[in-house]
Motif scaffolding. Structure first.
Motif, mmCIF file in Angstrom:
data_model
loop_
_atom_site.group_PDB
_atom_site.id
_atom_site.type_symbol
_atom_site.label_atom_id
_atom_site.label_comp_id
_atom_site.label_asym_id
_atom_site.label_seq_id
_atom_site.Cartn_x
_atom_site.Cartn_y
_atom_site.Cartn_z
ATOM 1 N N GLN A 131 0.816 -1.218 0.000
ATOM 2 C CA GLN A 131 0.000 0.000 0.000
ATOM 3 C C GLN A 131 0.854 1.274 0.000
ATOM 4 O O GLN A 131 0.458 2.286 -0.595
ATOM 5 N N SER A 135 0.629 4.132 -2.883
ATOM 6 C CA SER A 135 0.430 5.562 -2.615
ATOM 7 C C SER A 135 1.432 6.403 -3.388
ATOM 8 O O SER A 135 1.096 7.466 -3.920
ATOM 9 N N HIS A 154 -8.118 6.015 -11.582
ATOM 10 C CA HIS A 154 -9.278 5.256 -11.110
ATOM 11 C C HIS A 154 -8.901 3.787 -10.865
ATOM 12 O O HIS A 154 -9.325 3.191 -9.858
ATOM 13 N N GLU A 157 -6.856 3.514 -7.700
ATOM 14 C CA GLU A 157 -7.681 3.703 -6.515
ATOM 15 C C GLU A 157 -8.522 2.453 -6.236
ATOM 16 O O GLU A 157 -8.758 2.100 -5.070
ATOM 17 N N TYR A 158 -8.956 1.793 -7.309
ATOM 18 C CA TYR A 158 -9.688 0.537 -7.122
ATOM 19 C C TYR A 158 -8.784 -0.500 -6.455
ATOM 20 O O TYR A 158 -9.219 -1.225 -5.545
ATOM 21 N N ARG A 160 -6.334 0.106 -4.452
ATOM 22 C CA ARG A 160 -6.146 0.500 -3.057
ATOM 23 C C ARG A 160 -7.350 0.098 -2.196
ATOM 24 O O ARG A 160 -7.197 -0.355 -1.067
ATOM 25 N N GLU A 161 -8.541 0.241 -2.749
ATOM 26 C CA GLU A 161 -9.760 -0.036 -1.992
ATOM 27 C C GLU A 161 -10.167 -1.509 -2.023
ATOM 28 O O GLU A 161 -10.850 -1.993 -1.118
ATOM 29 N N HIS A 162 -9.753 -2.230 -3.062
ATOM 30 C CA HIS A 162 -10.140 -3.638 -3.206
ATOM 31 C C HIS A 162 -8.915 -4.497 -3.560
ATOM 32 O O HIS A 162 -8.886 -5.143 -4.613
ATOM 33 N N PRO A 163 -7.917 -4.519 -2.702
ATOM 34 C CA PRO A 163 -6.667 -5.236 -3.049
ATOM 35 C C PRO A 163 -6.861 -6.732 -3.264
ATOM 36 O O PRO A 163 -6.228 -7.316 -4.152
ATOM 37 N N GLU A 165 -9.686 -8.362 -4.242
ATOM 38 C CA GLU A 165 -10.448 -8.603 -5.460
ATOM 39 C C GLU A 165 -9.605 -8.364 -6.707
ATOM 40 O O GLU A 165 -9.723 -9.077 -7.706
ATOM 41 N N HIS A 209 -9.023 -5.366 -13.391
ATOM 42 C CA HIS A 209 -10.018 -4.336 -13.060
ATOM 43 C C HIS A 209 -11.335 -4.714 -13.730
ATOM 44 O O HIS A 209 -11.337 -5.170 -14.893
#
Length: 243
Positions: A131, A135, A154, A157-158, A160-163, A165, A209
């Protein structure tokens, strides 16, 4: 000095091990048994024992002085610091057996193989997302946004939020392809494979993604960033065991 000798000098010899004495296992075809003879320098460790030459069941914790004749070696697991292991299959039952093999420096009294697990051969793949490195990649993209295709930020960021998946597809592919990839190797690591030992997911990348195809311009840019900042390994780290 200890030494495991090849049984090639005698068709009936299953195993010949020399350390502080000798351990010899021969096959008695008439009784379908392995005859184990321990001839240690210590008089108390001189003994002869007979065990079945074939086994269709075995319990964890069992000491084996020889591998049963009917077991098939599926994988030899190399350990840099400890004893090597083997995953054997019992054809009659389909069970897999994880065996810690006798270390080449063991004394005669400890020259047995240890059954650790009985169950199913299980492959596991893991791709962790760094992470902090992610960043840094996002900071770079935000700073030089005009140099990247729309959607790169985008996609990051996906991740980062859904590592979990984002790497799930790559892990699944690695788990499915690993057995075929290692079948011609003489040995594989007992711990997780270093991604440079055997790349199991390199062409399409480790990260996916739901909105962008692997061959898209966006994902090509994402893969370059993930590699540059070492956000994910080149391929999932895989390991095999018996569960």
């Amino acid at each position: 000095m200890t030494r495991e000798h090849s049984p090639q000098h005698d068709d009936s010899t299953v195993r010949h091990y020399r350390a502080d004495g000798t351990l010899t296992v021969t096959r008695d075809d008439e009784t379908n048994e392995h005859v184990i003879e321990s001839r240690s320098r210590d008089p108390g460790d001189k003994w002869t024992r007979r065990v079945p030459a074939t086994r269709t069941t075995v319990e964890p914790g069992k000491h084996l002085w020889s591998i049963p004749d009917n077991w098939t070696l599926r994988y030899k697991l190399k350990d840099e610091h400890g004893s090597d292991k083997g995953i054997y299959e019992i054809p009659e039952t389909g069970d897999s057996v994880l065996v810690a093999l006798s270390h080449q420096n063991d004394r005669i009294t400890d020259a047995f193989h240890l059954v650790e697990k009985v169950g199913c051969t299980t492959w596991t793949a893991r791709a962790e997302v760094d992470q902090d490195a992610l960043s840094d990649a996002l900071t770079h993209v935000n700073k030089y946004s005009d140099e990247f295709p729309d959607g790169v930020c985008h996609a990051l960021e996906y991740l980062r939020e859904h590592p979990r998946e984002a790497v799930a597809d790559a892990e699944e592919v690695a788990e499915m392809s690993a057995p075929e990839c290692v079948e011609d190797l003489n040995g594989i690591p007992a711990s997780e494979f270093d991604p440079f030992y055997l790349a199991l997911r390199s062409k399409e990348g480790v990260v996916s993604h739901p909105e962008f195809e692997h061959e898209s311009e966006v994902m090509a840019a994402v893969r370059d960033l993930l590699s540059k900042y070492s956000v994910v390994p080149p391929s999932p780290l895989v390991s095999v065991t018996v569960r």
